[in-house]
Design a protein around this motif. Structure first.
Motif, PDB file in Angstrom:
ATOM      1  N   ASP A 174      36.355  32.918  62.824  1.00 31.25           N
ATOM      2  CA  ASP A 174      37.109  33.013  62.853  1.00 31.25           C
ATOM      3  C   ASP A 174      37.872  34.192  63.672  1.00 31.25           C
ATOM      4  OD1 ASP A 174      39.720  33.298  62.569  1.00 31.25           O
ATOM      5  OD2 ASP A 174      40.438  31.789  60.488  1.00 31.25           O
ATOM      6  N   TYR A 175      37.405  33.686  64.972  1.00 30.70           N
ATOM      7  CA  TYR A 175      37.726  35.542  65.712  1.00 30.70           C
ATOM      8  C   TYR A 175      39.361  36.600  65.220  1.00 30.70           C
ATOM      9  CZ  TYR A 175      33.084  35.290  67.599  1.00 30.70           C
ATOM     10  OH  TYR A 175      31.628  35.692  67.865  1.00 30.70           O
ATOM     11  N   GLU A 176      39.944  35.532  65.332  1.00 26.42           N
ATOM     12  CA  GLU A 176      41.152  35.406  64.950  1.00 26.42           C
ATOM     13  C   GLU A 176      41.959  36.320  64.095  1.00 26.42           C
ATOM     14  OE1 GLU A 176      44.145  32.270  65.614  1.00 26.42           O
ATOM     15  OE2 GLU A 176      43.323  31.307  68.044  1.00 26.42           O
ATOM     16  N   ARG A 177      41.655  35.634  62.419  1.00 26.47           N
ATOM     17  CA  ARG A 177      42.164  36.601  61.388  1.00 26.47           C
ATOM     18  C   ARG A 177      40.697  37.411  60.656  1.00 26.47           C
ATOM     19  NH1 ARG A 177      40.177  32.881  57.317  1.00 26.47           N
ATOM     20  NH2 ARG A 177      40.957  33.903  55.784  1.00 26.47           N
ATOM     21  N   GLY A 178      39.814  37.621  61.761  1.00 26.85           N
ATOM     22  CA  GLY A 178      39.100  38.896  61.866  1.00 26.85           C
ATOM     23  C   GLY A 178      37.714  38.168  60.110  1.00 26.85           C
ATOM     24  N   ARG A 179      37.099  36.854  60.264  1.00 30.43           N
ATOM     25  CA  ARG A 179      36.468  36.484  59.048  1.00 30.43           C
ATOM     26  C   ARG A 179      35.651  35.685  59.493  1.00 30.43           C
ATOM     27  NH1 ARG A 179      39.876  39.817  56.876  1.00 30.43           N
ATOM     28  NH2 ARG A 179      41.266  38.563  54.912  1.00 30.43           N
ATOM     29  N   VAL A 180      34.786  35.851  58.454  1.00 34.89           N
ATOM     30  CA  VAL A 180      32.955  35.385  58.580  1.00 34.89           C
ATOM     31  C   VAL A 180      33.253  34.104  57.094  1.00 34.89           C
ATOM     32  CG1 VAL A 180      30.435  35.056  58.531  1.00 34.89           C
ATOM     33  CG2 VAL A 180      31.870  37.216  59.139  1.00 34.89           C
ATOM     34  N   GLU A 181      32.976  33.283  57.599  1.00 35.42           N
ATOM     35  CA  GLU A 181      33.573  32.484  56.583  1.00 35.42           C
ATOM     36  C   GLU A 181      31.836  32.050  56.085  1.00 35.42           C
ATOM     37  OE1 GLU A 181      36.215  31.368  54.977  1.00 35.42           O
ATOM     38  OE2 GLU A 181      36.915  32.727  56.883  1.00 35.42           O
ATOM     39  N   VAL A 182      31.684  32.426  54.673  1.00 29.13           N
ATOM     40  CA  VAL A 182      30.126  32.039  54.186  1.00 29.13           C
ATOM     41  C   VAL A 182      30.435  30.710  52.945  1.00 29.13           C
ATOM     42  CG1 VAL A 182      27.854  32.974  52.592  1.00 29.13           C
ATOM     43  CG2 VAL A 182      29.456  34.690  54.271  1.00 29.13           C
ATOM     44  N   HIS A 183      29.068  29.921  53.165  1.00 25.65           N
ATOM     45  CA  HIS A 183      29.641  28.737  52.489  1.00 25.65           C
ATOM     46  C   HIS A 183      27.933  27.607  52.117  1.00 25.65           C
ATOM     47  CE1 HIS A 183      29.533  26.384  55.893  1.00 25.65           C
ATOM     48  NE2 HIS A 183      30.749  26.794  56.271  1.00 25.65           N
ATOM     49  N   ALA A 184      27.452  28.210  52.934  1.00 26.60           N
ATOM     50  CA  ALA A 184      25.843  28.389  53.084  1.00 26.60           C
ATOM     51  C   ALA A 184      24.733  29.237  53.002  1.00 26.60           C
ATOM     52  CB  ALA A 184      25.044  26.836  53.616  1.00 26.60           C
ATOM     53  N   ASN A 185      23.400  28.433  52.433  1.00 24.48           N
ATOM     54  CA  ASN A 185      22.334  29.523  52.569  1.00 24.48           C
ATOM     55  C   ASN A 185      20.814  28.959  52.987  1.00 24.48           C
ATOM     56  OD1 ASN A 185      21.044  32.383  51.456  1.00 24.48           O
ATOM     57  ND2 ASN A 185      20.232  30.476  49.894  1.00 24.48           N
ATOM     58  N   LEU A 186      20.550  28.979  53.695  1.00 26.23           N
ATOM     59  CA  LEU A 186      19.066  28.712  54.208  1.00 26.23           C
ATOM     60  C   LEU A 186      17.801  29.318  53.560  1.00 26.23           C
ATOM     61  CD1 LEU A 186      18.917  28.092  58.190  1.00 26.23           C
ATOM     62  CD2 LEU A 186      18.834  26.458  55.945  1.00 26.23           C
ATOM     63  N   VAL A 187      16.983  28.353  52.920  1.00 29.94           N
ATOM     64  CA  VAL A 187      15.702  29.601  52.468  1.00 29.94           C
ATOM     65  C   VAL A 187      14.047  28.606  53.327  1.00 29.94           C
ATOM     66  CG1 VAL A 187      16.230  30.582  50.303  1.00 29.94           C
ATOM     67  CG2 VAL A 187      16.264  27.584  50.613  1.00 29.94           C
ATOM     68  N   LYS A 188      13.494  29.160  52.897  1.00 28.72           N
ATOM     69  CA  LYS A 188      11.982  28.523  53.498  1.00 28.72           C
ATOM     70  C   LYS A 188      11.091  28.182  52.059  1.00 28.72           C
ATOM     71  CE  LYS A 188       8.698  28.730  57.181  1.00 28.72           C
ATOM     72  NZ  LYS A 188       8.392  27.888  56.833  1.00 28.72           N
TER      73      LYS A 188
END
Length: 392
Positions: free
Chosen positions: A220-234
């Motif tokens: 979200d460039y307007e709010r200056g936020r990175v929304e973290v709601h997932a994780n990738l694992v191998k």
């Protein structure tokens, strides 16, 4: 109801206990050499156990540890994250099953378990040993719950001490972090993307798997936020799950990170992964075997002339930069995705060591502003002490 009776064998007379289980079915325990031994077993395992509501039948305890593990996995699988399920299955297959899979649960003793733990600890790390022992304890806890055994023999097993957290961490300074990021631009492939990765990890504190899982719409460039709601694992193949503590979070994004990410995401669809290499998530980077390692990350570290910190240690750098910029412990917890603020404080206690020096400095500054007369008293006192010294 229970009673002791005798029966004949080729080796002579033996004694057995015949009894009714709580569900009304009959059962028996055979092979006692003496009547007295049969009576003692009956008193402990039938009469007293029924009175204390802790009765377990011999037949119920004859289920094997392997059969119990199947039940344990079936019950836990819906609530395990993919990475946890993979780890548990692997540790069962490699470290538990070869020793215990075919043994009836009522024949598993504390001594057997202690020997197993000690042998495992001699070969593997204390953290792996403890984690594997906890899986075994969970299987046996299931047996206690289902009244297959009276108590969990793992309760009295001594586990190795877990190694302490690394006390001395290496934190990059802001100039060092920027130098590392800019050095990525000298790479032959994906230079802009790799610079953005370093800045994102070093200023926002994301884990590698969280970075890999990011989609364009999560920024979200307007709010200056990175929304973290997932994780990738191998896990053989890439599997998407939730972040480490299961909670989504909103991470503040400094302008320098936003500018770097724009160069990667401009013109792309919201559902696309932000970082992709050859159609897959970026390969995990390491600083091990630094002399022979030729990956892009270790090369950038060398050419930038900064300490050899791993990508995960850039998360520690993000914490350090945030603390020295004035972030409080609660804000730092939310940024890093820790379960509690106390956990954050435990992990990064060394970042707050200078706070004690700052307290005295800030109190002096407050006194100087709000109570100037105190400074006058101090000046007079100093002058008086000096004059006394001259008189002597």
């Amino acid at each position: 109801m229970a009673n002791v009776t005798s029966y004949e064998t080729r080796s002579g007379r033996r004694w057995e206990v015949r009894y009714l289980k709580p569900d009304g079915r009959s059962s028996r325990k055979r092979g006692f050499m003496r009547r007295r031994d049969a009576e003692l077993w009956m008193a402990e395992h039938v009469t007293a156990a029924k009175a204390a509501d802790s009765f377990v039948s011999h037949e119920a305890g004859m289920v094997t540890v392997g059969q119990l593990y199947e039940q344990y996995e079936t019950e836990k699988l819906p609530i395990w994250k993919p990475s946890q399920a993979y780890t548990v299955k692997s540790r069962w297959r490699v470290h538990i099953a070869p020793t215990f899979a075919d043994i009836p649960v009522n024949r598993v003793t504390r001594a057997m378990l202690q020997q197993w733990v000690s042998e495992l600890a001699a070969k593997r790390s204390s953290s792996l040993t403890c984690a594997t022992a906890h899986i075994m304890a969970g299987i046996l806890r299931l047996a206690v719950r289902d009244r297959r055994i009276v108590r969990n023999p793992m309760d009295d097993v001594t586990l190795p001490s877990r190694s302490q957290r690394k006390l001395l961490r290496t934190y990059l300074t802001v100039p060092q972090l920027m130098r590392l990021a800019d050095e990525c631009l000298n790479g032959k492939r994906l230079a802009v993307q790799r610079r953005a990765i370093v800045l994102l990890l070093g200023f926002c504190g994301l884990r590698w798997g969280e970075m890999c899982a990011l989609r364009v719409g999560d920024i979200d460039y307007e709010r200056g936020r990175v929304e973290v709601h997932a994780n990738l694992v191998k896990l053989g193949e890439w599997v998407e799950g939730t972040p480490k503590n299961g909670q989504a979070r909103s991470v503040p994004m400094p302008r320098v990170v936003a500018d770097a990410l724009r160069m990667v995401t401009d013109g792309r669809a919201a559902g696309e992964r932000v970082f992709v290499e050859n159609g897959r998530p970026p390969r995990q980077q390491s600083v091990s075997r630094a002399k022979s390692n030729r990956t892009w990350y270790i090369s950038a570290l060398r050419h930038a002339g900064v300490p050899l910190v791993s990508p995960h240690e850039l998360r520690h750098t993000a914490a350090s930069i945030a603390v020295h910029a004035g972030a409080n412990i609660k804000a730092l917890q939310r940024m890093l995705g820790h379960a509690t603020a106390s956990m954050t404080l435990d992990v990064y206690a060394d970042l707050f060591d200078s706070d004690l020096d700052d307290v005295a400095r800030m109190v002096d500054a407050t006194i100087a502003v709000e109570c100037p007369s105190a400074n006058h008293v101090q000046t007079v006192s100093t002058a008086a002490n000096s004059s006394m010294g001259v008189a002597h």
